[in-house]
Scaffold this motif. Structure first.
Motif, mmCIF file in Angstrom:
data_model
loop_
_atom_site.group_PDB
_atom_site.id
_atom_site.type_symbol
_atom_site.label_atom_id
_atom_site.label_comp_id
_atom_site.label_asym_id
_atom_site.label_seq_id
_atom_site.Cartn_x
_atom_site.Cartn_y
_atom_site.Cartn_z
ATOM 1 N N LEU A 49 0.849 -1.185 0.000
ATOM 2 C CA LEU A 49 0.000 0.000 0.000
ATOM 3 C C LEU A 49 0.886 1.237 0.000
ATOM 4 C CD1 LEU A 49 -2.736 -1.026 2.616
ATOM 5 C CD2 LEU A 49 -2.747 -1.339 0.147
ATOM 6 N N ASP A 53 1.691 10.239 -0.773
ATOM 7 C CA ASP A 53 1.110 10.681 -2.051
ATOM 8 C C ASP A 53 2.183 11.146 -3.033
ATOM 9 O OD1 ASP A 53 -1.428 10.256 -0.970
ATOM 10 O OD2 ASP A 53 -1.504 12.264 -0.128
ATOM 11 N N CYS A 72 -4.367 4.434 -15.328
ATOM 12 C CA CYS A 72 -4.382 4.904 -13.945
ATOM 13 C C CYS A 72 -5.808 5.249 -13.500
ATOM 14 C CB CYS A 72 -3.496 6.142 -13.789
ATOM 15 S SG CYS A 72 -1.777 5.876 -14.247
ATOM 16 N N THR A 78 -7.353 13.253 -7.818
ATOM 17 C CA THR A 78 -6.057 12.777 -8.309
ATOM 18 C C THR A 78 -5.120 13.947 -8.588
ATOM 19 O OG1 THR A 78 -7.121 10.844 -9.308
ATOM 20 C CG2 THR A 78 -4.905 11.395 -10.066
ATOM 21 N N ILE A 106 0.330 8.322 -7.138
ATOM 22 C CA ILE A 106 -0.393 7.232 -6.484
ATOM 23 C C ILE A 106 -0.838 7.699 -5.110
ATOM 24 C CG2 ILE A 106 -0.257 4.830 -5.734
ATOM 25 C CD1 ILE A 106 2.009 4.432 -7.730
ATOM 26 N N LYS A 107 -2.126 7.629 -4.853
ATOM 27 C CA LYS A 107 -2.660 8.100 -3.575
ATOM 28 C C LYS A 107 -2.210 7.197 -2.425
ATOM 29 C CE LYS A 107 -6.912 10.087 -5.490
ATOM 30 N NZ LYS A 107 -8.388 10.047 -5.425
ATOM 31 N N MET A 110 -3.354 3.285 -1.684
ATOM 32 C CA MET A 110 -3.667 2.511 -2.878
ATOM 33 C C MET A 110 -2.616 1.419 -3.086
ATOM 34 S SD MET A 110 -4.894 5.436 -5.610
ATOM 35 C CE MET A 110 -5.511 4.214 -6.755
ATOM 36 N N ARG A 112 0.139 -0.492 -4.860
ATOM 37 C CA ARG A 112 1.136 -0.189 -5.875
ATOM 38 C C ARG A 112 2.132 -1.350 -5.968
ATOM 39 N NH1 ARG A 112 5.256 4.346 -3.208
ATOM 40 N NH2 ARG A 112 6.075 3.033 -1.541
ATOM 41 N N HIS A 128 0.379 1.781 -10.435
ATOM 42 C CA HIS A 128 -0.892 1.305 -9.883
ATOM 43 C C HIS A 128 -1.074 -0.182 -10.177
ATOM 44 C CE1 HIS A 128 -1.831 5.699 -10.293
ATOM 45 N NE2 HIS A 128 -2.458 5.483 -9.152
ATOM 46 N N GLU A 130 -3.775 -1.397 -11.284
ATOM 47 C CA GLU A 130 -4.522 -1.444 -12.540
ATOM 48 C C GLU A 130 -3.604 -1.296 -13.760
ATOM 49 O OE1 GLU A 130 -7.142 -0.212 -9.225
ATOM 50 O OE2 GLU A 130 -5.162 0.389 -9.956
ATOM 51 N N ASP A 178 -7.610 -6.072 -0.506
ATOM 52 C CA ASP A 178 -6.635 -5.670 -1.517
ATOM 53 C C ASP A 178 -5.934 -6.879 -2.128
ATOM 54 O OD1 ASP A 178 -7.045 -2.869 -1.271
ATOM 55 O OD2 ASP A 178 -5.877 -2.874 0.575
ATOM 56 N N ARG A 181 -8.121 -8.194 -4.788
ATOM 57 C CA ARG A 181 -8.026 -7.348 -5.981
ATOM 58 C C ARG A 181 -6.812 -7.748 -6.812
ATOM 59 N NH1 ARG A 181 -7.343 -1.584 -4.592
ATOM 60 N NH2 ARG A 181 -7.348 -1.394 -6.874
#
Length: 515
Positions: A49, A53, A72, A78, A106-107, A110, A112, A128, A130, A178, A181
């Motif tokens: 995680l 930021d 992203c 963002t 990247i927040k 999130m 990574r 990310h 994604e 997570d 995911r």
């Protein structure tokens, strides 16, 4: 003894049958996966995680789509970071040049994924979840698409857990939501990277070759095939009596083994990491001490490259209450020196009256015996000496290694090694910031006016610049460091140093008609 006798009398047939039945539904990864995993010293990818930021997603799309094809997750909150890259134009009619790219930050919190650096063995180039293209080394361990188990998240989750600390790391630290995911992302073949053109390892043929004569269970005459009886026995290889052949070779070179070869080699003492509460080691004995690590620590192990042993050493210091920072400053109490230390940190530590250089063994002995103040006092009194040739080469760049030792005088190197005393030739300092001109009151007026001063171009001193050279230097100071380094890299010039040094290097190249 009763339990041992009972276990000897009880049959294990039922346990074996149960384990055998359970293994029928399990999945064994392909040969390519094991071949790839054998080449990895540390996990190649890390999933975690985001801790802040500030990290930018490095998957910013492609040039032919104007970087608009990135995946992203973007919303109203963002943030973006603009960076400049040098790209070769895809259009023959257009010249190459710099392109400004908007990178997504990247927040915090999130998921990574990063790659390991092959020199420092730390993780970077984050992206990310994604945006991550699942590499072949990872998805080759999954069941094929025709296998129904490839659609079962529980099976994929089990396989990913098995890759932890092999190809991936950080899986067990992810929250369950997570982690699932990540499982769903890996299950989707559209997220897979391309497979290599050739397989890493050919699959074995169905017909196994016949074993050669003298193989296991069929030892030739004159050799012993078993482990009982007459001491150590060499097996036969391809029908050759290895033991007899070895005897003939020893006789030809002068009889038996030499006394030197039979000498007992003393066993190397293994480094033991002190643990709070074990023996005399006391928790909290490093409270209030700020430490910095330099060099590598192979006796501790863990990691690799320029980061070898640092993570475990840092964990050891923190377990006793110490604080580990990345750079030497006025609040640094200890510089823990390992093998191949960095000249920059050692030089800065010697210039700090408060800082003491200490090696890992001295510190570990002090921790194990609860005599840390005494160990620090001894280290300060001895004033550590370092071999000038032992300084680290630094990080390898295209233009060479960036160690300070490569661009320092012999006087500065000797000072860092502790061979000379006095004020050394220090490392190149940062360019001094421009100071505002002192305000002076004009006679007869109450307003303050600034005394006119000649402007310096970016803090770079130049000799008798002409109008063209001064304009070129002024244009260079307006560029970003990334742009300056790209310009130097294109011309085969070194890219290390601060912005003022880069500008000066390019200005000198311009005066020599290199630009």
């Amino acid at each position: 003894l009763d339990s041992f006798q009972e276990s000897q009398a009880r049959s294990t047939k039922a346990d074996f049958q149960r384990n055998w039945d359970a293994s029928k539904d399990s999945y064994t990864p392909s040969y390519a996966f094991y071949e790839a995993a054998a080449e990895v010293e540390v996990p190649f990818y890390k999933v975690e995680l985001a801790k802040s930021d500030r990290s930018a997603c490095m998957k910013y799309g492609t040039l032919n789509h104007e970087f608009k094809d990135k995946k992203c997750p973007i919303d109203g909150d963002t943030k973006f970071k603009n960076t400049t890259k040098y790209y070769k134009s895809l259009d023959k009619d257009q010249s190459d040049g710099f392109v400004t790219i908007s990178m997504t930050l990247i927040k915090k919190g999130m998921v990574r994924i990063g790659m390991v650096d092959d020199q420092t063995f730390t993780y970077g180039r984050w992206c990310h979840l994604e945006c991550w293209r699942v590499p072949y080394k990872v998805w080759s361990a999954l069941p094929g698409q025709e296998d129904p188990r490839s659609k079962d998240p529980a099976v994929i989750d089990l396989l990913l857990r098995g890759m932890n600390e092999v190809l991936l790391t950080g899986i067990f630290e992810l929250p369950d939501e997570d982690r699932m995911r990540l499982v769903r992302h890996v299950m989707d073949p559209s997220n897979w990277a391309r497979a290599p053109k050739k397989e890493l390892m050919p699959k074995p043929s169905a017909e196994a070759p016949a074993p050669p004569s003298g193989a296991r269970g069929d030892a030739p005459a004159g050799t012993s095939g078993g482990g009982g009886g007459g001491g150590f026995a060499l097996p036969g290889i391809g029908g050759v009596d290895v033991k007899g052949l070895a005897s003939k070779i020893l006789a030809a070179v002068g009889g038996g083994p030499s006394p030197e070869s039979q000498a007992v080699v003393p066993k190397k003492e293994k480094f033991k990491i002190p643990v709070p509460g074990q023996g005399l080691a006391k928790a909290g004995c490093m409270d209030g001490l700020t430490c910095v690590l330099t060099g590598i620590f192979p006796e501790v192990g863990g990691g690799g490259g320029l980061n070898l042993g640092k993570d475990r050493t840092k964990k050891m210091v923190e377990s006793f209450g110490g604080r580990v920072t990345s750079a030497v400053s006025g609040v640094t109490d200890l510089l823990i020196v390992g093998k191949e230390p960095g000249m920059s940190k050692v030089t800065k530590a010697r210039n700090q009256p408060k800082c003491t250089l200490i090696d890992l063994k001295q510190l570990a002995d002090g921790l194990a015996e609860n005599t840390v103040p005494l160990a620090i006092e001894k280290a300060r009194a001895t004033d550590m000496k370092i071999d000038p040739d032992a300084f680290s080469a630094g990080y390898g760049l295209k233009s060479g290694y960036n160690s300070l030792a490569y661009r320092s005088s012999q006087e500065a190197i000797d000072f860092a090694a502790g061979l000379t005393a006095g004020t050394p030739a220090l490392a190149p300092k940062k360019a001094a910031k421009k100071k505002k001109p002192a305000a002076t009151k004009a006679k007869g007026k109450g307003k303050a006016t600034a005394e006119p001063k000649a402007k310096a171009s970016g803090g770079v001193k130049r000799k008798a610049e002409g109008p063209a050279e001064g304009a070129a230097a002024a244009d260079l100071t307006k560029k970003k460091v990334v742009e300056l380094k790209d310009m130097l890299k294109m011309r085969g010039l070194p890219t290390h140093g601060k912005k003022a040094e880069l500008v000066q290097r390019l200005s000198e190249a311009a005066s020599c008609n290199f630009l």
